[in-house]
Design an enzyme around this catalytic site. Structure first.
Site, PDB file in Angstrom:
ATOM      1  N   TYR A  47      39.659  37.554  40.304  1.00  0.00           N
ATOM      2  CA  TYR A  47      38.821  38.724  40.602  1.00  0.00           C
ATOM      3  C   TYR A  47      38.567  38.814  42.109  1.00  0.00           C
ATOM      4  O   TYR A  47      38.623  39.885  42.707  1.00  0.00           O
ATOM      5  CB  TYR A  47      37.489  38.638  39.830  1.00  0.00           C
ATOM      6  CG  TYR A  47      36.415  39.546  40.384  1.00  0.00           C
ATOM      7  CD1 TYR A  47      36.529  40.934  40.260  1.00  0.00           C
ATOM      8  CD2 TYR A  47      35.309  39.029  41.066  1.00  0.00           C
ATOM      9  CE1 TYR A  47      35.556  41.773  40.803  1.00  0.00           C
ATOM     10  CE2 TYR A  47      34.341  39.854  41.607  1.00  0.00           C
ATOM     11  CZ  TYR A  47      34.472  41.228  41.472  1.00  0.00           C
ATOM     12  OH  TYR A  47      33.515  42.056  42.022  1.00  0.00           O
ATOM     13  N   SER A 129      26.137  45.143  48.487  1.00  0.00           N
ATOM     14  CA  SER A 129      26.838  46.182  47.712  1.00  0.00           C
ATOM     15  C   SER A 129      25.912  46.817  46.682  1.00  0.00           C
ATOM     16  O   SER A 129      25.019  46.165  46.147  1.00  0.00           O
ATOM     17  CB  SER A 129      28.018  45.527  46.990  1.00  0.00           C
ATOM     18  OG  SER A 129      28.484  46.349  45.946  1.00  0.00           O
ATOM     19  N   TYR A 152      28.072  53.502  46.664  1.00  0.00           N
ATOM     20  CA  TYR A 152      29.098  54.293  45.990  1.00  0.00           C
ATOM     21  C   TYR A 152      28.357  55.531  45.517  1.00  0.00           C
ATOM     22  O   TYR A 152      27.153  55.453  45.233  1.00  0.00           O
ATOM     23  CB  TYR A 152      29.612  53.554  44.750  1.00  0.00           C
ATOM     24  CG  TYR A 152      30.572  52.430  45.017  1.00  0.00           C
ATOM     25  CD1 TYR A 152      31.811  52.672  45.602  1.00  0.00           C
ATOM     26  CD2 TYR A 152      30.261  51.126  44.643  1.00  0.00           C
ATOM     27  CE1 TYR A 152      32.715  51.638  45.815  1.00  0.00           C
ATOM     28  CE2 TYR A 152      31.163  50.092  44.858  1.00  0.00           C
ATOM     29  CZ  TYR A 152      32.379  50.353  45.445  1.00  0.00           C
ATOM     30  OH  TYR A 152      33.259  49.341  45.653  1.00  0.00           O
ATOM     31  N   THR A 178      31.137  54.117  50.793  1.00  0.00           N
ATOM     32  CA  THR A 178      32.526  53.769  50.442  1.00  0.00           C
ATOM     33  C   THR A 178      33.231  54.998  49.879  1.00  0.00           C
ATOM     34  O   THR A 178      32.760  55.601  48.918  1.00  0.00           O
ATOM     35  CB  THR A 178      32.537  52.596  49.436  1.00  0.00           C
ATOM     36  OG1 THR A 178      31.884  51.491  50.051  1.00  0.00           O
ATOM     37  CG2 THR A 178      33.961  52.199  49.064  1.00  0.00           C
ATOM     38  N   ARG A 187      44.235  46.493  39.414  1.00  0.00           N
ATOM     39  CA  ARG A 187      44.322  45.086  39.832  1.00  0.00           C
ATOM     40  C   ARG A 187      44.956  44.317  38.687  1.00  0.00           C
ATOM     41  O   ARG A 187      44.304  44.006  37.693  1.00  0.00           O
ATOM     42  CB  ARG A 187      42.933  44.566  40.191  1.00  0.00           C
ATOM     43  CG  ARG A 187      42.330  45.449  41.303  1.00  0.00           C
ATOM     44  CD  ARG A 187      40.876  45.288  41.512  1.00  0.00           C
ATOM     45  NE  ARG A 187      40.395  46.348  42.402  1.00  0.00           N
ATOM     46  CZ  ARG A 187      39.122  46.552  42.690  1.00  0.00           C
ATOM     47  NH1 ARG A 187      38.194  45.778  42.164  1.00  0.00           N
ATOM     48  NH2 ARG A 187      38.767  47.535  43.499  1.00  0.00           N
ATOM     49  N   LYS A 276      33.332  53.994  54.809  1.00  0.00           N
ATOM     50  CA  LYS A 276      34.133  52.784  54.553  1.00  0.00           C
ATOM     51  C   LYS A 276      35.339  53.164  53.697  1.00  0.00           C
ATOM     52  O   LYS A 276      35.189  53.545  52.535  1.00  0.00           O
ATOM     53  CB  LYS A 276      33.272  51.755  53.821  1.00  0.00           C
ATOM     54  CG  LYS A 276      33.987  50.449  53.514  1.00  0.00           C
ATOM     55  CD  LYS A 276      32.984  49.419  53.016  1.00  0.00           C
ATOM     56  CE  LYS A 276      33.639  48.089  52.748  1.00  0.00           C
ATOM     57  NZ  LYS A 276      34.491  48.088  51.562  1.00  0.00           N
ATOM     58  N   HIS A 300      39.770  48.565  51.402  1.00  0.00           N
ATOM     59  CA  HIS A 300      39.066  47.824  50.347  1.00  0.00           C
ATOM     60  C   HIS A 300      39.734  46.459  50.105  1.00  0.00           C
ATOM     61  O   HIS A 300      39.830  45.975  48.981  1.00  0.00           O
ATOM     62  CB  HIS A 300      39.091  48.642  49.050  1.00  0.00           C
ATOM     63  CG  HIS A 300      37.835  48.577  48.236  1.00  0.00           C
ATOM     64  ND1 HIS A 300      36.971  49.632  48.103  1.00  0.00           N
ATOM     65  CD2 HIS A 300      37.293  47.572  47.487  1.00  0.00           C
ATOM     66  CE1 HIS A 300      35.969  49.291  47.291  1.00  0.00           C
ATOM     67  NE2 HIS A 300      36.142  48.039  46.913  1.00  0.00           N
ATOM     68  N   ARG A 303      42.540  46.410  47.520  1.00  0.00           N
ATOM     69  CA  ARG A 303      42.207  46.406  46.092  1.00  0.00           C
ATOM     70  C   ARG A 303      42.286  47.790  45.466  1.00  0.00           C
ATOM     71  O   ARG A 303      42.080  47.948  44.272  1.00  0.00           O
ATOM     72  CB  ARG A 303      40.795  45.846  45.901  1.00  0.00           C
ATOM     73  CG  ARG A 303      40.706  44.387  46.275  1.00  0.00           C
ATOM     74  CD  ARG A 303      39.275  43.938  46.513  1.00  0.00           C
ATOM     75  NE  ARG A 303      38.487  43.716  45.317  1.00  0.00           N
ATOM     76  CZ  ARG A 303      38.500  42.612  44.598  1.00  0.00           C
ATOM     77  NH1 ARG A 303      39.312  41.635  44.930  1.00  0.00           N
ATOM     78  NH2 ARG A 303      37.722  42.480  43.543  1.00  0.00           N
ATOM     79  N   GLY A 354      35.409  40.184  53.903  1.00  0.00           N
ATOM     80  CA  GLY A 354      34.930  40.035  52.524  1.00  0.00           C
ATOM     81  C   GLY A 354      35.338  38.684  51.935  1.00  0.00           C
ATOM     82  O   GLY A 354      34.522  37.770  51.831  1.00  0.00           O
ATOM     83  N   ARG A 355      36.623  38.546  51.615  1.00  0.00           N
ATOM     84  CA  ARG A 355      37.062  37.326  50.928  1.00  0.00           C
ATOM     85  C   ARG A 355      36.717  36.027  51.661  1.00  0.00           C
ATOM     86  O   ARG A 355      36.366  35.038  51.000  1.00  0.00           O
ATOM     87  CB  ARG A 355      38.568  37.389  50.635  1.00  0.00           C
ATOM     88  CG  ARG A 355      38.931  38.431  49.573  1.00  0.00           C
ATOM     89  CD  ARG A 355      40.398  38.354  49.236  1.00  0.00           C
ATOM     90  NE  ARG A 355      40.850  39.447  48.394  1.00  0.00           N
ATOM     91  CZ  ARG A 355      41.184  40.656  48.837  1.00  0.00           C
ATOM     92  NH1 ARG A 355      41.084  40.940  50.139  1.00  0.00           N
ATOM     93  NH2 ARG A 355      41.608  41.578  47.998  1.00  0.00           N
TER      94      ARG A 355
HETATM   95  C1  FMN Z   1      35.517  40.493  45.126  1.00  0.00           C
HETATM   96  C2  FMN Z   1      35.373  41.694  45.997  1.00  0.00           C
HETATM   97  C3  FMN Z   1      34.423  42.657  45.677  1.00  0.00           C
HETATM   98  C4  FMN Z   1      34.271  43.795  46.481  1.00  0.00           C
HETATM   99  N1  FMN Z   1      33.283  44.690  46.174  1.00  0.00           N
HETATM  100  C5  FMN Z   1      33.095  45.760  46.994  1.00  0.00           C
HETATM  101  C6  FMN Z   1      32.027  46.671  46.753  1.00  0.00           C
HETATM  102  O1  FMN Z   1      31.233  46.494  45.824  1.00  0.00           O
HETATM  103  N2  FMN Z   1      31.907  47.728  47.585  1.00  0.00           N
HETATM  104  C7  FMN Z   1      32.755  47.942  48.639  1.00  0.00           C
HETATM  105  O2  FMN Z   1      32.602  48.921  49.369  1.00  0.00           O
HETATM  106  N3  FMN Z   1      33.751  47.083  48.905  1.00  0.00           N
HETATM  107  C8  FMN Z   1      33.937  45.994  48.118  1.00  0.00           C
HETATM  108  N4  FMN Z   1      34.937  45.100  48.407  1.00  0.00           N
HETATM  109  C9  FMN Z   1      35.769  45.288  49.613  1.00  0.00           C
HETATM  110  C10 FMN Z   1      35.135  44.576  50.804  1.00  0.00           C
HETATM  111  O3  FMN Z   1      33.941  45.221  51.191  1.00  0.00           O
HETATM  112  C11 FMN Z   1      36.073  44.595  52.025  1.00  0.00           C
HETATM  113  O4  FMN Z   1      36.475  45.906  52.272  1.00  0.00           O
HETATM  114  C12 FMN Z   1      37.304  43.722  51.854  1.00  0.00           C
HETATM  115  O5  FMN Z   1      36.989  42.526  51.165  1.00  0.00           O
HETATM  116  C13 FMN Z   1      37.876  43.393  53.233  1.00  0.00           C
HETATM  117  O6  FMN Z   1      39.052  42.669  53.138  1.00  0.00           O
HETATM  118  P1  FMN Z   1      39.120  41.063  53.245  1.00  0.00           P
HETATM  119  O7  FMN Z   1      38.705  40.553  51.905  1.00  0.00           O
HETATM  120  O8  FMN Z   1      40.555  40.819  53.575  1.00  0.00           O
HETATM  121  O9  FMN Z   1      38.184  40.628  54.343  1.00  0.00           O
HETATM  122  C14 FMN Z   1      35.109  43.965  47.615  1.00  0.00           C
HETATM  123  C15 FMN Z   1      36.062  42.988  47.938  1.00  0.00           C
HETATM  124  C16 FMN Z   1      36.193  41.858  47.146  1.00  0.00           C
HETATM  125  C17 FMN Z   1      37.204  40.826  47.532  1.00  0.00           C
END
Ligand code: FMN
Length: 408
Positions: A47, A129, A152, A178, A187, A276, A300, A303, A354-355
């Protein structure tokens, strides 16, 4: 001989703390990812780590940084370095923001609280978030640091307004809107597993949980994970019962979201708004024309749409188009402090990740997040020293070249 042995052999301080052992091995984000992969149940790791379709975009977000080379300057007296900056006029210890991630407590029960506390210690903004597993107020209670909120647009606009007003009342300063999630990206790791949030308990998850006892013990011993911001809101699933994320987004998110909605958001939010998910120069230009203060160059984390452009490749063309009319944040693929220097050199004001912090949380909890933020700060500072930059302002376009560009 004994003296020679004594003077050359040095053992590291022995520790009985397993977290110490893991932290020592977390010498890079990739190593941290590997530890998270070992410690988290497969569905949970996928995930976090997974991305849309063939995951090409997620891979390229990272690999695009390797297309950029430094043109380091030497003999510049780098004995004093200043990594600090301002983002929307507010101080940050470095140009790094923690991106919003939904369902963060799945990596570790402390979830958003741990990450927000670590961000405050590091002196950088933390973003919560809408799909967070701790509420706006709970996060504000544990962190006096700079906090951003991500929205969102749900079909239920009353709920969006209520969330934004709560964020404002709790001292959040900046809003991410976003705009890349009209529907959920496919995914395939999650599709293959039939993954839900929280994970449905079946034979496979029971087995996965049994072979990851550290995570399972943490999960069972703590309060249930839920979408803390929407608890008690009628038909909005609050995450206590397993949901299929794609179906949830399809039924709750507003696919009719358009540029007019930014004006609507402004009727109850007067702070900076960052869009975003901007992925073209044309949309960046339109955002600026509408008076938006922040351009979040993001796909994102790969994703949503596979084969979307890498954020780092958009930084320079967008900066050229919009000049200084908005703050540019490069979100996605940042894995080292040197990546931050590259993004700033091409024209970004800050990057976001993020990750990296989710892997850290899964690998070693809150201390893991501290460790990864320190790793990024240290790498940023070292790269500044090795390229001859004493301040963020000195990181300019002359510092880098795309490997396809001629030497100048
Ligand atoms: C597990 C996970 C959950 C995420 N949930 C959201 C979210 O709720 N809202 C959002 O705008 N972006 C979400 N994102 C995207 C992150 O905000 C971000 O854009 C992204 O992780 C950046 O890339 P990186 O993981 O390579 O740093 C999520 C990313 C991951 C990995």
């Amino acid at each position: 001989m004994l003296n020679t042995f004594r003077s050359t052999v040095q053992f590291r301080r022995f520790s009985l703390d397993p977290v110490d052992w893991r932290l020592r091995k977390m010498v890079s984000i990739e190593e941290c990812r590997k530890i998270a992969k070992r410690r988290l149940p497969g569905g949970v790791f996928d995930y976090i780590d997974g991305a849309a379709e063939d995951e090409r975009t997620a891979g390229r977000n990272v690999s695009s940084f390797s297309r950029i080379e430094f043109k380091p300057r030497v003999l510049r007296d780098v004995s004093t370095l200043d990594t600090s900056t301002t983002i929307f006029g507010r101080p940050a210890s470095m140009p790094l923001i923690l991106s919003p991630t939904g369902y963060t407590r799945i990596a570790n029960s402390q979830g958003e609280l741990a990450v927000a506390r670590a961000a405050e210690r590091a002196g950088i903004p933390y973003s919560l978030s809408t799909m967070g597993t701790r509420s706006i107020e709970e996060v504000a209670e544990v962190s006096a640091g700079e906090k951003w909120f991500q929205v969102y647009t749900w079909r239920d606009r009353g709920l969006v307004q209520e969330l934004v007003e709560r964020a404002k009342a709790s001292g959040y300063t900046t809003l991410w809107l976003t705009v890349d999630t009209a529907v959920l990206g496919r995914r395939e790791r999650d599709v293959r597993r039939g993954f839900s949030l929280p994970p449905k308990i079946g034979l496979d998850t029971l087995f996965d949980g049994a072979v990851h006892p550290g995570w399972t013990w943490d999960f069972l011993r703590n309060d249930p994970i839920m979408f803390a911001n929407v608890v008690g809101h009628g038909d909005h699933e609050d995450g206590q019962n397993p949901i299929d994320l794609a179906a949830h987004v399809g039924s709750q998110f507003d696919q009719a979201l358009s540029w007019h909605d930014i004006d609507w958001l402004r009727t109850f939010w007067d702070g900076p708004i960052v869009l975003k998910g901007i992925q073209t120069v044309a949309d960046a230009k339109q955002a600026v024309a509408m008076g938006v203060q922040g351009i979040g160059l993001s796909n994102h984390g790969g994703r949503q749409l596979d084969d979307a452009p890498s954020p780092i490749e958009l930084v320079e063309p967008v900066r050229q188009e919009i000049a200084d009319q908005a703050t540019i944040i490069c979100d996605g693929g940042v894995r080292r402090g040197s990546d931050i220097v590259k993004a700033i050199a091409l024209g970004a004001d800050a990057v976001s990740v993020g990750r990296p912090y989710l892997y850290a949380l899964g690998a070693a909890g809150e201390r893991g997040v501290d460790h990864v933020l320190e790793f990024l700060r240290d790498g940023f500072e070292r790269t500044m020293a090795l390229t001859g930059c004493r301040s963020v302002a000195e990181i300019d376009r002359d510092l880098v070249r795309w490997r396809t560009e001629p030497f100048t």
